[in-house]
Motif scaffolding. Structure first.
Motif, mmCIF file in Angstrom:
data_model
loop_
_atom_site.group_PDB
_atom_site.id
_atom_site.type_symbol
_atom_site.label_atom_id
_atom_site.label_comp_id
_atom_site.label_asym_id
_atom_site.label_seq_id
_atom_site.Cartn_x
_atom_site.Cartn_y
_atom_site.Cartn_z
ATOM 1 N N SER A 221 40.678 29.228 44.242
ATOM 2 C CA SER A 221 41.979 28.684 43.878
ATOM 3 C C SER A 221 43.089 29.389 44.648
ATOM 4 C CB SER A 221 42.214 28.842 42.372
ATOM 5 O OG SER A 221 43.488 28.381 42.004
ATOM 6 N N ILE A 222 43.013 30.711 44.758
ATOM 7 C CA ILE A 222 44.014 31.467 45.517
ATOM 8 C C ILE A 222 44.004 31.030 46.974
ATOM 9 C CG2 ILE A 222 44.587 33.757 46.427
ATOM 10 C CD1 ILE A 222 43.596 34.910 43.756
ATOM 11 N N ALA A 223 42.800 30.875 47.528
ATOM 12 C CA ALA A 223 42.677 30.491 48.936
ATOM 13 C C ALA A 223 43.301 29.121 49.188
ATOM 14 C CB ALA A 223 41.205 30.491 49.354
ATOM 15 N N ALA B 170 56.228 17.846 47.891
ATOM 16 C CA ALA B 170 54.829 17.615 48.246
ATOM 17 C C ALA B 170 53.931 18.432 47.330
ATOM 18 C CB ALA B 170 54.577 17.974 49.708
ATOM 19 N N PHE B 171 52.777 17.869 47.020
ATOM 20 C CA PHE B 171 51.827 18.499 46.106
ATOM 21 C C PHE B 171 50.412 18.415 46.678
ATOM 22 C CE2 PHE B 171 55.282 16.616 43.775
ATOM 23 C CZ PHE B 171 55.617 17.524 42.783
ATOM 24 N N VAL B 172 49.624 19.467 46.459
ATOM 25 C CA VAL B 172 48.181 19.380 46.644
ATOM 26 C C VAL B 172 47.617 19.003 45.286
ATOM 27 C CG1 VAL B 172 46.045 20.613 47.188
ATOM 28 C CG2 VAL B 172 48.116 21.074 48.508
ATOM 29 N N LEU B 173 47.024 17.815 45.194
ATOM 30 C CA LEU B 173 46.531 17.316 43.909
ATOM 31 C C LEU B 173 45.187 17.917 43.533
ATOM 32 C CD1 LEU B 173 47.458 13.523 44.248
ATOM 33 C CD2 LEU B 173 48.771 15.346 43.140
ATOM 34 N N GLY B 174 44.398 18.293 44.530
ATOM 35 C CA GLY B 174 43.074 18.848 44.266
ATOM 36 C C GLY B 174 42.113 18.478 45.378
ATOM 37 N N GLU B 175 40.836 18.680 45.132
ATOM 38 C CA GLU B 175 39.810 18.364 46.120
ATOM 39 C C GLU B 175 38.611 17.743 45.436
ATOM 40 O OE1 GLU B 175 37.977 21.724 47.993
ATOM 41 O OE2 GLU B 175 38.302 23.010 46.269
ATOM 42 N N ALA C 48 47.031 17.115 36.242
ATOM 43 C CA ALA C 48 45.851 17.977 36.240
ATOM 44 C C ALA C 48 46.222 19.439 36.493
ATOM 45 C CB ALA C 48 44.854 17.499 37.294
ATOM 46 N N ALA C 49 45.385 20.324 35.979
ATOM 47 C CA ALA C 49 45.637 21.761 36.125
ATOM 48 C C ALA C 49 45.475 22.234 37.564
ATOM 49 C CB ALA C 49 44.686 22.539 35.214
ATOM 50 N N THR C 50 44.794 21.445 38.389
ATOM 51 C CA THR C 50 44.541 21.854 39.778
ATOM 52 C C THR C 50 45.742 21.622 40.691
ATOM 53 O OG1 THR C 50 43.594 19.668 40.211
ATOM 54 C CG2 THR C 50 42.058 21.431 39.615
ATOM 55 N N VAL C 51 46.758 20.899 40.216
ATOM 56 C CA VAL C 51 47.906 20.540 41.055
ATOM 57 C C VAL C 51 48.786 21.752 41.323
ATOM 58 C CG1 VAL C 51 50.048 19.210 41.118
ATOM 59 C CG2 VAL C 51 47.948 18.150 40.324
#
Length: 217
Positions: free
Chosen positions: A84-86, A111-116, A178-181
């Protein structure tokens, strides 16, 4: 050197960027890992040794004529946190943020990283202001970045007004919740002009009409 200094040293970040960008359980010979991380092989070998002793990566014994390989050890107790840190920093967020802020600073507002997903594809949400990013330029920039990062990017480009007024039924709403965002560009991080609100347009139109209705001086 402290554990934190070692973990976030440039050599470690370069190796972990390659390893975390790869699909799950992909393995790399040290020479290939060094090439992708742009490190001298002796430097990469020494850093791999530290990562192995820390439990972050593990070695796979050589088979037949194949060399020994290195891969992420998913049994490492802090694997999820470290991944997650990476992704929130050197392995994903920073290169994406840098690309958007340099190439699309006049259009991208947030802008957001939504996840993978399981294949390692990163999903992004980009919100634009008054100017809409050129579709071909955005596609080319993402393709180039995808190649350098070693992972695919899936990008959604929407107006800021859609982001601000997104209803629960919007396909992107659940992903944003989501918590990953994590947000990689916030309001004010770029020079992009915000969209003119509907009320602002009406006010501007009234002023224009009032000006036109005045008798000439």
């Amino acid at each position: 050197m402290s554990a934190a200094d070692f973990l976030f040293s440039p050599e470690v970040q370069k190796l972990l960027t390659v390893l975390y960008a790869a699909p799950a359980d992909e393995q790399f010979p040290t020479a290939e890992l060094a090439r992708r991380a742009r490190l001298a092989e002796p430097e990469a070998t020494a850093t791999v040794g530290h990562l192995v002793s820390s439990g972050i990566v593990k070695r796979q014994a050589a088979k037949a004529e194949q060399p020994e390989t290195i891969r992420i050890d998913r049994s490492f107790v802090f694997h999820d946190q470290l991944r997650s840190i990476a992704l929130r920093s050197f392995a994903a967020a920073e290169p994406i943020r840098s690309m958007l802020r340099s190439r699309f600073k006049d259009s991208v507002v947030r802008a957001f990283v939504l996840g993978e997903d399981e294949q390692g594809t990163l999903e992004l949400l980009v919100a634009h202001g008054q100017l809409v990013p050129d579709e071909a330029a955005m596609a080319a920039a993402c393709q180039k970045l995808s190649k350098s990062m070693g992972r695919h990017l899936k990008v959604h480009v929407v107006p800021l007004t859609r982001l601000n007024g997104m209803p629960p039924r919007d396909p992107l709403a659940s992903k944003l919740a989501a918590a990953t965002v994590h947000e990689i560009i916030a309001l004010g991080d770029t020079k992009a002009a915000l969209p003119v609100e509907r009320g602002g347009l009406l006010q501007a139109a009234r002023k224009r009409l009032a000006t036109l209705g005045r008798p000439p001086a």
